[in-house]
Design a protein around this motif. Structure first.
Motif, PDB file in Angstrom:
ATOM      1  N   SER A 527      12.866   0.543  57.417  1.00  0.00           N
ATOM      2  CA  SER A 527      11.894   1.383  58.136  1.00  0.00           C
ATOM      3  C   SER A 527      10.459   0.986  57.813  1.00  0.00           C
ATOM      4  O   SER A 527       9.534   1.311  58.558  1.00  0.00           O
ATOM      5  N   LEU A 528      10.255   0.271  56.695  1.00  0.00           N
ATOM      6  CA  LEU A 528       8.914  -0.147  56.289  1.00  0.00           C
ATOM      7  C   LEU A 528       8.644  -1.592  56.678  1.00  0.00           C
ATOM      8  O   LEU A 528       7.953  -2.333  55.974  1.00  0.00           O
ATOM      9  N   THR A 529       9.204  -1.988  57.797  1.00  0.00           N
ATOM     10  CA  THR A 529       8.938  -3.309  58.381  1.00  0.00           C
ATOM     11  C   THR A 529       8.519  -3.106  59.835  1.00  0.00           C
ATOM     12  O   THR A 529       8.790  -2.052  60.417  1.00  0.00           O
ATOM     13  N   PRO A 530       7.859  -4.088  60.439  1.00  0.00           N
ATOM     14  CA  PRO A 530       7.435  -3.930  61.842  1.00  0.00           C
ATOM     15  C   PRO A 530       8.591  -3.637  62.786  1.00  0.00           C
ATOM     16  O   PRO A 530       8.409  -3.001  63.826  1.00  0.00           O
ATOM     17  N   GLU A 531       9.806  -4.080  62.436  1.00  0.00           N
ATOM     18  CA  GLU A 531      10.962  -3.875  63.323  1.00  0.00           C
ATOM     19  C   GLU A 531      11.641  -2.522  63.086  1.00  0.00           C
ATOM     20  O   GLU A 531      12.556  -2.149  63.820  1.00  0.00           O
ATOM     21  N   GLY A 532      11.201  -1.780  62.062  1.00  0.00           N
ATOM     22  CA  GLY A 532      11.945  -0.589  61.657  1.00  0.00           C
ATOM     23  C   GLY A 532      11.371   0.738  62.101  1.00  0.00           C
ATOM     24  O   GLY A 532      11.827   1.796  61.654  1.00  0.00           O
ATOM     25  N   SER A 533      10.386   0.725  62.986  1.00  0.00           N
ATOM     26  CA  SER A 533       9.750   1.992  63.377  1.00  0.00           C
ATOM     27  C   SER A 533      10.702   2.919  64.130  1.00  0.00           C
ATOM     28  O   SER A 533      10.484   4.125  64.189  1.00  0.00           O
ATOM     29  N   ASN A 534      11.789   2.361  64.710  1.00  0.00           N
ATOM     30  CA  ASN A 534      12.727   3.192  65.469  1.00  0.00           C
ATOM     31  C   ASN A 534      13.677   3.981  64.561  1.00  0.00           C
ATOM     32  O   ASN A 534      14.489   4.767  65.045  1.00  0.00           O
ATOM     33  N   LEU A 535      13.553   3.799  63.243  1.00  0.00           N
ATOM     34  CA  LEU A 535      14.496   4.440  62.320  1.00  0.00           C
ATOM     35  C   LEU A 535      14.027   5.806  61.828  1.00  0.00           C
ATOM     36  O   LEU A 535      14.763   6.497  61.125  1.00  0.00           O
ATOM     37  N   ILE A 536      12.818   6.226  62.205  1.00  0.00           N
ATOM     38  CA  ILE A 536      12.253   7.428  61.594  1.00  0.00           C
ATOM     39  C   ILE A 536      13.067   8.683  61.891  1.00  0.00           C
ATOM     40  O   ILE A 536      13.187   9.571  61.036  1.00  0.00           O
TER      41      ILE A 536
END
Length: 921
Positions: A527-536
């Motif tokens: 979630s703390l990567t540019p690709e992980g914003s959809n995990l919130i």
């Protein structure tokens, strides 16, 4: 005696008990009630003057066998419940006689309809106690039904959309007349296809398939539906059929619930084209419909295993001309397609927003409570996205029912979003999964869900499910939906969770149940990567699952989250706040996470890493504000900054945030449609805030209420108070009394349509005892006159830093103006407006001397006064001698063309010398 018990005599006996005015009221009700029945309407002229006997004769002629039911409804509606109950008892007594003595088909049909009405008029909720029932008609709400297969792209958009966007996509279906269908039209022919004899009504678990069946049964039995199409409608419940282990014929299945039809069964089945069989819950059928017939008998009396008998009906080996309505979850469509030839396919999509609101209203039967709950649901985007499913809507309503009150009190009592979703999962597990299977099914579902979330995959092929040992037709079927679509020259099937939110929940449950905590660690790190914003949102559910009350809900079939997981979440907070520092929507999402955990000690620790909450430009709901408030309340040290501007907030949102404003060193807040009392409360909070030194407050009247912009300390550039428009004068006075004694204002604007003499006096007292150090003062449209000019002048003389002054649209006159102008001596103004102040030539000489003495004036507004050509030379003198002046507005005075020409020529001459000045005339 027999004649005394006929329907007309029963009705006459009841109606004779009515007074004349009650009979009139009953007649008026008939016109409304009869529209619910498929019968002729009695012309008003015939009914108006009819006595009791004639009224009954008309009802029998126009209503036929529905007469008693219509009169019962009419009696109820005019408050004659005692007579209605008496009529019911008499009707039941006659029907009982009919059961015993009549062997006519018509009589049996009426007996059967009465039984159906009794059986289906009530419904049991999932949590009903023994003997506890709900009136079906009061609970049923229309569902959106489509008679087409959704396109793959449309389904994908619906699955990833939330809140209002999802409802808008579903609403598009309703607007498509060619594909949207009502229950009454299920068997209606159209240009492309004849009347169907085999119709499949599909939809996921909890979407309302069985409720729709109950609607069909009750409306048919009440003569409101399919009267011209079906003489009998029989309901075969597959869950009940699963329990039948003996051999049964089709006749046995019919008579199992209506034994009294035995004498008429041959005549009933002799017209199969007038029969509708509803096979409800085909997907739940645990018996195989593929087994061979026993023997060669093909008649309706042949006793065979239930599955075989049902198979023969579905495959048209018996009663081939009858009509079939089959309800199923989409996952069983393949199995069903191998058994029957489907002529029409319809899909239940659930509630639209209007129907959701109606359902909630019917649930509570109290408009105020219903509206309160609906608004709460609508403000939680995740819950709103799932309440299109009727069972989810019921769960939310049931959870809230014990805590009904208004506004914030309701929200404090409610469950978290995670708990609401877990309740939904519990209901599906309870009704669609064996206890021994629950834990294994959830683990497999969670593993697939997490894989899909990470890969941003919401549609799965059967091979994908097989990799995780999932069989969508068996134990996991309650949680999957199936979509069939065309691909090239063939058809293809894909599976998906009911909604993306459900997939996110299962992914979180998998991580929470992982005893090694590796899955959660990987999720949080990603979630703390540019690709992980959809995990919130998965993480939000993860926080919710660590809550003790939530854990209690899943105890026994989902692994308990460990204390190590809580520690992982605690470590994630500071990292997340650094990574997403400048993203308002993410900061808000973190606050939602903290609210979900409902652990004050945990939230206190987490809030140490959050000293700024800036959600500027992000639309906030009441739910968002409640979560912001909850988190700030746990903050020991308080915030450095709270910024909620351009967030589309209104009265309710501001009320929620008021009590925590003093926990922030600096505030930025903007809202519309407020009332005066709320703004006064806010100003009271600000006036008592110990650490606020600078304030900016903008209040103005708009069409739907008051607009407010409030900023404090470093968020605002200068201390400013601005009140504009038609607001109550006592409100203006109270705001000034609260703020002027504390803050050293640099900008003050009170542009209101008039003050009373008493208020003007009080306002001047406040000004003269204030700490203002003004650079700008705007006192337009206040109707200042000689009763307060001395006090105003006294105040202005003390404002030695004043640079801009406007007293437009007042009622000065010349004498007041001279006093006022004297107060300007010694001030270095660069802007002065005396427009529309009733000034005349009498004060122009005094005006010119004051203006010329000001070395810094740049802009002078004297428009809309009563200056004439007598003043032209004084204005020429002002323009020539006040060299700092760049513009002078003299529009709408009373100059002649010659006078105006003089001024314009001067402007032109000065331009030639290089001095740029604008003279507006």
């Amino acid at each position: 005696m027999a004649e005394a018990e006929t329907t007309p005599d029963i009705l006459i006996d009841i109606l004779d008990n009515l007074f004349k005015h009650d009979l009139k009221r009953l007649k008026r009700k008939l016109e409304v009630i009869e529209s619910n029945y498929q019968c002729k309407n009695i012309p008003r002229g015939k009914l108006e003057d009819a006595d009791v006997d004639d009224t009954v004769a008309l009802m029998m002629g126009y209503y036929g066998e529905d007469a008693i039911h219509i009169v019962i409804e009419a009696m109820d509606s005019i408050g004659k419940k005692d007579l209605a109950d008496k009529l019911r008892k008499k009707a039941d007594k006659e029907l009982e006689k009919l059961r015993v003595s009549s062997n006519k088909t018509l009589g049996y049909k009426e007996m059967y309809k009465e039984d159906v009405r009794k059986k289906y008029k009530k419904v049991r909720d999932y949590n009903s106690l023994p003997g506890e029932w709900v009136d079906f008609d009061h609970r049923y709400t229309r569902l959106l039904i489509l008679k087409k297969h959704c396109l793959l792209e449309d389904k994908e958009h619906e699955l990833i959309s939330r809140g209002k966007k999802l409802m808008e996509l579903m609403k598009k279906h309703r607007s498509d007349v060619a594909t949207c269908i009502d229950v009454k039209d299920l068997f209606v022919a159209n240009e492309k296809e004849p009347e169907p004899t085999t119709l499949v009504l599909q939809g996921p678990a909890g979407i309302g398939k069985t409720f729709t069946v109950q609607k069909i049964m009750t409306d048919w039995a009440s003569n409101k539906l399919f009267q011209d199409r079906f003489d009998y409608v029989f309901h075969l419940n597959c869950r009940e059929l699963n329990t039948m282990t003996d051999y049964f014929s089709l006749v046995d299945l019919i008579l199992d619930s209506a034994e009294y039809l035995q004498p008429a069964i041959e005549e009933i089945l002799s017209c199969p084209e007038r029969l509708l069989f509803i096979i409800d819950g085909f997907d739940e059928l645990k018996l195989s419909v593929d087994q061979a017939d026993i023997g060669s008998a093909r008649d309706v009396h042949a006793r065979q295993p239930v599955a075989t008998t049902l198979s023969r009906l579905l495959k048209r080996k018996i009663l081939s001309k009858s009509t079939l309505l089959i309800t199923t979850r989409p996952i069983a469509l393949g199995k069903l397609g191998n058994t029957v030839t489907v002529e029409r396919y319809a899909e239940i999509l659930g509630f639209l927003e209007e129907e959701m609101k109606e359902y909630i209203s019917r649930f509570y039967q109290n408009e105020q409570q219903a509206l309160c709950v609906f608004n709460y649901i609508k403000e939680d985007e995740t819950v709103f996205s799932m309440c299109f499913v009727p069972v989810v809507c019921w769960i939310v309503c049931s959870l809230m029912k014990g805590h009904i009150s208004e506004g914030e009190k309701l929200a404090k009592s409610l469950k978290t979003t995670t708990q609401i979703f877990v309740h939904f999962v519990n209901k599906l597990l309870e009704h669609h999964c064996l206890d021994s299977q629950k834990e294994g099914v959830l683990q497999k579902l969670g593993s697939l869900a997490l894989h899909g979330i990470k890969e941003q995959q919401i549609l799965f092929e059967e091979e994908d499910l097989a990799k995780f040992s999932l069989d969508p037709v068996q134990s996991a079927s309650a949680f999957f939906n199936k979509i069939v679509f065309k691909q090239d020259l063939s058809c293809k099937s894909m599976y998906h969770f009911l909604h993306l939110s459900i997939q996110e929940l299962f992914a979180a449950m998998f991580c929470a149940a992982d005893t090694s905590n590796a899955a959660a660690e990987s999720l949080l790190n990603t979630s703390l990567t540019p690709e992980g914003s959809n995990l919130i949102l998965v993480i939000q559910f993860l926080f919710g699952l660590t809550n003790k009350k939530t854990q209690a809900l899943i105890q026994g079939y989902a692994g308990e989250s460990s204390s190590a997981l809580k520690a992982q979440l605690e470590r994630w907070i500071p990292k997340a706040m650094v990574f997403y520092k400048n993203k308002p929507c993410f900061v808000l999402a973190v606050l939602h996470c903290l609210f979900e955990i409902q652990d004050q000690e945990f939230v206190k620790k987490a809030m140490k890493y959050i000293d700024v909450i800036d959600v500027t430009g992000f639309l906030l709901s009441k739910s968002d504000c409640l979560k912001i408030k909850y988190c700030i309340e746990q903050h020991d040290e308080g915030l450095k900054e709270l910024a909620v501007t351009r967030c589309n907030m209104g009265e309710e949102e501001v009320k929620i945030l008021l009590d925590i404003l003093n926990k922030s060193q600096s505030i930025g807040l903007e809202a519309r449609n407020l009332n005066a009392a709320t703004i006064e409360r806010l100003c009271t909070h600000i006036s008592t805030h110990h650490s606020l030194e600078r304030i900016e407050l903008d209040i103005r009247k708009e069409e739907d209420g008051l607009y407010l912009y409030c900023a404090t300390n470093w968020i605002c550039q200068v201390s400013k108070l601005k009140i504009m428009g038609c607001v109550p004068e006592d409100f203006v006075l109270r705001i000034c009394c609260l703020l002027l004694p504390k803050y050293k204002l640099e900008f003050l604007s009170l542009e209101k349509d008039g003050f009373s003499p008493e208020t003007k006096k009080q306002l001047c007292d406040v000004l003269n005892t204030s700490q203002c150090r003004l650079t700008s003062l705007w006192l337009s449209e206040n109707h200042f006159t000689d009763d307060c000019i001395p006090d105003i002048c006294k105040f202005i003389k003390t404002q030695t830093s004043l640079e801009m002054l406007s007293v437009e649209n007042n009622t000065f006159g010349d004498d007041d103006a001279k006093q006022f102008l004297d107060a300007l001596n010694g001030l270095n103004l660069y802007f002065l407006s005396l427009a529309d102040d009733n000034l005349t030539d009498e004060c122009v000489e005094h005006l010119s001397s004051i203006i010329i003495a000001n070395p810094s004036l740049v802009s002078l507004h004297l428009n809309k006064n009563y200056f004439t050509d007598k003043s032209v030379n004084f204005f020429i003198r002002i323009i020539q001698n006040c060299t700092s002046l760049k513009s002078i507005n003299l529009e709408a005075n009373q100059f002649s063309p010659e006078g105006e020409l003089k001024l314009l020529c001067l402007e032109k001459d000065l331009h030639k010398t290089g001095r740029k000045i604008i003279v507006l005339l």
